[in-house]
Design an enzyme around this catalytic site. Sequence first.
Site, short mmCIF file in Angstrom:
data_model
loop_
_atom_site.label_atom_id
_atom_site.label_comp_id
_atom_site.label_asym_id
_atom_site.label_seq_id
_atom_site.Cartn_x
_atom_site.Cartn_y
_atom_site.Cartn_z
N ASP A 147 8.95 10.83 -15.60
CA ASP A 147 9.86 9.74 -15.96
C ASP A 147 9.25 8.80 -16.99
O ASP A 147 9.94 8.33 -17.89
CB ASP A 147 10.22 8.95 -14.69
CG ASP A 147 10.97 9.82 -13.70
OD1 ASP A 147 12.02 10.38 -14.08
OD2 ASP A 147 10.51 9.96 -12.55
N HIS A 174 16.70 12.40 -12.20
CA HIS A 174 16.46 11.06 -11.65
C HIS A 174 16.93 10.07 -12.70
O HIS A 174 16.78 10.32 -13.90
CB HIS A 174 14.96 10.89 -11.34
CG HIS A 174 14.58 9.51 -10.89
ND1 HIS A 174 15.27 8.82 -9.92
CD2 HIS A 174 13.56 8.69 -11.29
CE1 HIS A 174 14.70 7.64 -9.74
NE2 HIS A 174 13.65 7.55 -10.56
N GLU A 231 11.25 6.16 -1.64
CA GLU A 231 9.87 6.64 -1.79
C GLU A 231 8.85 5.52 -1.62
O GLU A 231 7.76 5.75 -1.10
CB GLU A 231 9.69 7.40 -3.12
CG GLU A 231 9.86 6.59 -4.38
CD GLU A 231 10.23 7.43 -5.60
OE1 GLU A 231 10.68 8.58 -5.44
OE2 GLU A 231 10.09 6.93 -6.74
P1 NAD Z 1 5.99 17.12 -12.74
O1 NAD Z 1 4.94 16.08 -12.85
O2 NAD Z 1 5.88 18.14 -11.67
O3 NAD Z 1 6.15 17.90 -14.10
C1 NAD Z 1 6.33 17.25 -15.31
C2 NAD Z 1 6.04 18.20 -16.45
O4 NAD Z 1 6.15 17.47 -17.68
C3 NAD Z 1 4.62 18.76 -16.41
O5 NAD Z 1 4.67 20.14 -16.66
C4 NAD Z 1 3.91 18.03 -17.54
O6 NAD Z 1 2.93 18.77 -18.15
C5 NAD Z 1 5.05 17.77 -18.50
N1 NAD Z 1 4.77 16.62 -19.38
C6 NAD Z 1 4.12 15.48 -19.07
N2 NAD Z 1 4.04 14.68 -20.13
C7 NAD Z 1 4.64 15.31 -21.14
C8 NAD Z 1 4.88 15.00 -22.51
N3 NAD Z 1 4.47 13.84 -23.04
N4 NAD Z 1 5.54 15.89 -23.25
C9 NAD Z 1 5.98 17.04 -22.73
N5 NAD Z 1 5.78 17.42 -21.45
C10 NAD Z 1 5.12 16.56 -20.67
O7 NAD Z 1 7.39 16.34 -12.68
P2 NAD Z 1 8.57 16.52 -11.62
O8 NAD Z 1 8.12 15.97 -10.31
O9 NAD Z 1 9.13 17.88 -11.71
O10 NAD Z 1 9.63 15.47 -12.19
C11 NAD Z 1 10.52 15.77 -13.24
C12 NAD Z 1 11.77 14.94 -13.05
O11 NAD Z 1 12.39 15.32 -11.82
C13 NAD Z 1 11.53 13.45 -12.96
O12 NAD Z 1 12.62 12.80 -13.54
C14 NAD Z 1 11.52 13.19 -11.46
O13 NAD Z 1 11.87 11.87 -11.10
C15 NAD Z 1 12.60 14.17 -11.02
N6 NAD Z 1 12.56 14.58 -9.61
C16 NAD Z 1 11.41 15.04 -9.06
C17 NAD Z 1 11.42 15.46 -7.75
C18 NAD Z 1 10.18 16.03 -7.11
O14 NAD Z 1 10.19 16.19 -5.89
N7 NAD Z 1 9.13 16.37 -7.80
C19 NAD Z 1 12.59 15.40 -6.98
C20 NAD Z 1 13.78 14.97 -7.59
C21 NAD Z 1 13.73 14.56 -8.91
MG MG Z 2 13.56 10.85 -3.93
MG MG Z 3 11.64 9.65 -7.08
#
Ligand code: NAD
Ligand code: MG
Ligand code: MG
EC number: 1.1.1.86
Length: 340
Positions: free
Chosen positions: A83, A108, A195
């Site tokens: 995010d 999100h 969270e």
């Molecule tokens: P994550 O940290 O698992 O993965 C993020 C990815 O983005 C990584 O592969 C990272 O290398 C890449 N990244 C980071 N900085 C970057 C940049 N500057 N340029 C390009 N790529 C970059 O993230 P996540 O948990 O999958 O979250 C992704 C989205 O999903 C967010 O909006 C989060 O709020 C949402 N979300 C996550 C969950 C969860 O349980 N993990 C649940 C619901 C929603």
């Molecule tokens: Mg949540």
């Molecule tokens: Mg969250």
Amino acid sequence: MAKMYYEKDCDISYLDGKKIAIIGYGSQGHAHALNLKDSGCDVCVGLRQGSKNWANAEKAGLQVKTIEEAAQWGDIVMILINDEVQADVYKKSIAPYMTEGKALAFAHGFNIRYQQIVPPKGVDVFMAAPKGPGHTVRSTYVNGKGVPCLVAVEQNATGDAYKIALAYIVGIGGARAGVMETTFHDETETDLFGEQAVLCGGVVELMKCGFETLVEAGYEPENAYFECIHEMKLIIDLINKGGVAAMNYSISDTAEFGEYVSGPRVLPYEETKKNMKAVLNDIQDGTFAGRWIAENKSFGRTFFNSKRAQLAKHQMEIVGEELRRNMIWGGDKDLDTASN
Ligand code: NAD
Ligand code: MG
Ligand code: MG
Ligand code: MG
Ligand code: MG
Ligand code: MG
């Protein structure tokens, strides 16, 4: 009552002929991309040049492009990177390609809710937010099930934004479990509150206090780990299945009596509520968002990194690692893919 949708209320054909670009291949990214591919959709993954995940995604049978190429290629561009970096990446590599009629999607609402990303008027803006970790989004899909999702539409430029969002949620398997309609505003604020106050912030503090109390009183740290940390999942699984009643049914009456007597002593109701309201207030008025943005942009994550390092050295983490290594059900190997 919130409006709910199930697979019968959705039509995946709204994705026919649409190219879907998944930006990022972390927890959510790998799950969305693979589930959509297995649902027959035309998917590509957008990554930074030189990303370690490039080979992983290709090995999984996905086509991979740079973020710019993917954003240009996709009719639906789903942003699944952290995010706190989304706004910069969006401005530089995605915004130039968000032409009229395309859809910008999120899991999100942070960047839309706090106006870090302001999409052009002519594009659909929707949310498909699984209410569970990405690795569960993938594993449940593979097992023929799904993780419940939230759906929201911030901009409905084409008039089909809801249909497209629901079709997308069918594609990732979420509609098998159920889809709840919400808004970017409410999803962002309730997600951050949940969270912070309960799931991550609240639970970790509670377990840490419990663990320390036992260890300081001279009990074995391994014993403290089992009682205050390991068993948490077993208890939560019962509540998840059948509410608090199912937990109370399964635990002894002695445990249930202790729940009523001591629960309110460790979490004094009025004070806890007052503190939770203050946390919610900081989320609603943007104080928390401002602090998180500043932590990244101005302070080089010094607070965040020092907290993370401090936690890694805590005895509950060290004892837990040792114990899990020796437990046959320990070590969740599918959690190893989440970063590059
Ligand atoms: P994550 O940290 O698992 O993965 C993020 C990815 O983005 C990584 O592969 C990272 O290398 C890449 N990244 C980071 N900085 C970057 C940049 N500057 N340029 C390009 N790529 C970059 O993230 P996540 O948990 O999958 O979250 C992704 C989205 O999903 C967010 O909006 C989060 O709020 C949402 N979300 C996550 C969950 C969860 O349980 N993990 C649940 C619901 C929603
Ligand atoms: Mg949540
Ligand atoms: Mg969250
Ligand atoms: Mg016990
Ligand atoms: Mg009982
Ligand atoms: Mg993470």
